[in-house]
Design an enzyme around this catalytic site. Sequence first.
Site, PDB file in Angstrom:
ATOM      1  N   CYS A  92      18.304  -6.287  20.529  1.00  0.00           N
ATOM      2  CA  CYS A  92      18.016  -5.970  21.929  1.00  0.00           C
ATOM      3  C   CYS A  92      16.594  -5.435  22.065  1.00  0.00           C
ATOM      4  CB  CYS A  92      18.999  -4.926  22.458  1.00  0.00           C
ATOM      5  SG  CYS A  92      20.637  -5.591  22.806  1.00  0.00           S
TER       6      CYS A  92
ATOM      7  N   HIS B 227      17.374  -2.725  27.570  1.00  0.00           N
ATOM      8  CA  HIS B 227      18.107  -1.544  28.013  1.00  0.00           C
ATOM      9  C   HIS B 227      17.400  -0.271  27.578  1.00  0.00           C
ATOM     10  CE1 HIS B 227      19.777  -0.630  23.995  1.00  0.00           C
ATOM     11  NE2 HIS B 227      19.940  -1.941  23.860  1.00  0.00           N
TER      12      HIS B 227
END
Length: 143
Positions: free
Chosen positions: A114, A98
């Site tokens: 992440c 992301h």
Amino acid sequence: MNARVPFHLLLATLFAGSAADRAGASVAVRIQLSQQTMNVAVDGADFATWPVSTARRGYRTPPGSYQPYSLQRMHYSRLYDYTPMPYSIFFRGGYAIHGTTELRNLGRPVSHGCVRLSPDHARSLFGLVQSHGPRNTTIEIVE
């Protein structure tokens, strides 16, 4: 002789090739944890190499091969104070690729697991995965 082809058959014939091409298209994402980089290839051709941030000490970005299972233009992390995660591509459990606003940290491991990208790069990757399809996308994370 003047043969008339129904308009819908003509359109189907014209677009059959492009739909088949898109179905066979592939996006390959390779994240190198030791280098903090992401390489993206489309149909085997190099598309981009971008700096990323992955898991810092005490956390883990899981090595392995994955396919995206969820794309969310904007996701808010319930685990981490509703932090915005633009252009999220989820690939395993709560792990996603992301965008981030912490651009100064790209190229260093600072996340909770992440894979973070600049918002522009995240948008580009999101668009590629969306247009080629999650089934035609592989995400490989290597040490």
